[in-house]
Design a protein around this motif. Sequence first.
Motif, PDB file in Angstrom:
ATOM      1  N   GLY A 110      -4.509   2.127  -1.353  1.00 50.53           N
ATOM      2  CA  GLY A 110      -3.668   3.308  -1.139  1.00 50.53           C
ATOM      3  C   GLY A 110      -4.066   4.447  -2.050  1.00 50.53           C
ATOM      4  O   GLY A 110      -4.144   5.608  -1.623  1.00 50.53           O
ATOM      5  N   VAL A 145      -2.753   6.364   4.772  1.00 49.40           N
ATOM      6  CA  VAL A 145      -2.277   5.021   4.448  1.00 49.40           C
ATOM      7  C   VAL A 145      -1.827   4.314   5.732  1.00 49.40           C
ATOM      8  O   VAL A 145      -1.946   3.084   5.866  1.00 49.40           O
ATOM      9  CB  VAL A 145      -1.123   5.105   3.429  1.00 49.40           C
ATOM     10  CG1 VAL A 145      -0.396   3.779   3.297  1.00 49.40           C
ATOM     11  CG2 VAL A 145      -1.660   5.546   2.073  1.00 49.40           C
ATOM     12  N   ILE A 201       0.822  -1.213   0.000  1.00 46.21           N
ATOM     13  CA  ILE A 201       0.000   0.000   0.000  1.00 46.21           C
ATOM     14  C   ILE A 201       0.858   1.266   0.000  1.00 46.21           C
ATOM     15  O   ILE A 201       0.460   2.304  -0.533  1.00 46.21           O
ATOM     16  CB  ILE A 201      -0.968   0.001   1.209  1.00 46.21           C
ATOM     17  CG1 ILE A 201      -2.066   1.051   1.027  1.00 46.21           C
ATOM     18  CG2 ILE A 201      -0.219   0.223   2.517  1.00 46.21           C
ATOM     19  CD1 ILE A 201      -3.133   1.001   2.098  1.00 46.21           C
ATOM     20  N   GLY A 231      -3.612  -3.663  -2.198  1.00 49.60           N
ATOM     21  CA  GLY A 231      -2.759  -2.623  -1.623  1.00 49.60           C
ATOM     22  C   GLY A 231      -2.658  -1.363  -2.468  1.00 49.60           C
ATOM     23  O   GLY A 231      -2.985  -0.265  -1.994  1.00 49.60           O
TER      24      GLY A 231
END
Length: 484
Positions: free
Chosen positions: A167, A183, A41, A163
């Motif tokens: 993000g 995040v 992420i 991820g």
Amino acid sequence: MAQEKSAQAAPQQREEGDPNRWKALAVCLVAGFMTLLDVSIVNVALPSIRTGLDTPESDLQWVLSGYALAFGLLLIPAGRLGDARGRRSVFMAGLALFTLASASCGAAQTSLWLVISRLVQGMAGGLLSPQISALIQQMFQGRERGRAFGVFGTVVGISTAVGPLLGGLLIQTAGAEEGWRWVFYVNLPIGIVCLFLARRLLPDTPDAKPVRLRRLDPVGVLLLGTAVLALLLPFVQSQQWHGNAKYLLVLVAAALLAVFAGWERRCARSGAEPLIDLDLLRVRSYWLGSLLILLYFAGFTSIFFVSTLYLQSGLHYTALQAGLAITPFAVGSGVSAGIGGRLVDRFGRPLVVLGLTMVALGLAGTAFAVHQVPGRGAGWAMLAPLLLAGLGSGLVIAPNQTLTLSEVPVRRAGSAGGTLQTGQRVGSAIGIAAVGSVFFAQVTEEGWATAYDHGLLVSIAFVVAALVVAVADVVAGRRSAARG
């Protein structure tokens, strides 16, 4: 009659096990998802971090490499600590530390603050991760254990796939300026809820007892960590440290690795538990498979690092657009991982050779696509070759683990598996450092595509090196079979 009923009830009770085991598994999986998510992420957040904290290139690399390195070095001693002191308590300690470190990452005001927080976060992930597989073995038996590990494998694949997308969505929602902080902040409510549920649902370890520090091999951890750090420094700091004298640290790293090997042999002779059982390296399939996965992780994890930087900083994609562009790799890997698991017993190491070939061709195709479709259309052109590379990746990781551990004695299976995972994380750190140093050395105002090409070439070189190792294992296996 009463004794007969009691005898019938006992096996039934053992089969049913802990009534809360599936709820406890859900807690483990959510926590594991969170630690693995933080590997992928953060990639799409790097350009925002670079702008928000005025972060130099070396610190961007440490944000990823530091996490992977700290995570990997603690896997084996943390597994031993959980077995000895209680898996629930070590799980909760790791989860609490991970949550606090996530808060510190989100609140960072300088790049140094963020790098240190990421190191602590990686250590916490390394504490937590081994407890999950150990708790699954403790809570489940027979077919249920297989189902539980299957669900865990699915969660690992999903964490990689979502991820970049998650993000990108967080940064898109919160804004490019400060969105990167979310995040990390997204871990806080998840961590707090998991802590509360872990205390209620996770079983304790019945045979837990105090553990001697010597059993965790702190000297071995320190020697290996210092050696890898000395190896990474000249590459991560290549833009900051001028001249070639910095590469003398590679010799220092080699010397430290030699000292580490000597220390591990001494531990084994004295009856202590070494960090890495060097006797395992006498098993051909094990040491070749371990080397293969170290090289492969050095190649494939660095792809996400340079791809997101190129798309966002070079082509001015949003974080969400960049996440969408690299998602085909993760999706392809998730799709083919299950297929690879079913076919590995039938085809063996040649299946891994096929996967590595697909990854190398896919990455070469990605570099070609960037040249053929310059400008903002490059993201679309990358989709198909990255999908091919991802489909190949799914035929590498899980099948290689099965093959690498196939000839390891059962009594050494835990140590062998932990060493294999440590090699993956160390490989990730090395790959990000090496690819990042080449990438940033080529970046100019109009040279993002060239920098991306050079970075991909280094990634491809790592993958090709892994392919050579796989082919060597196939050839050696056939020669052994012919002699037999």
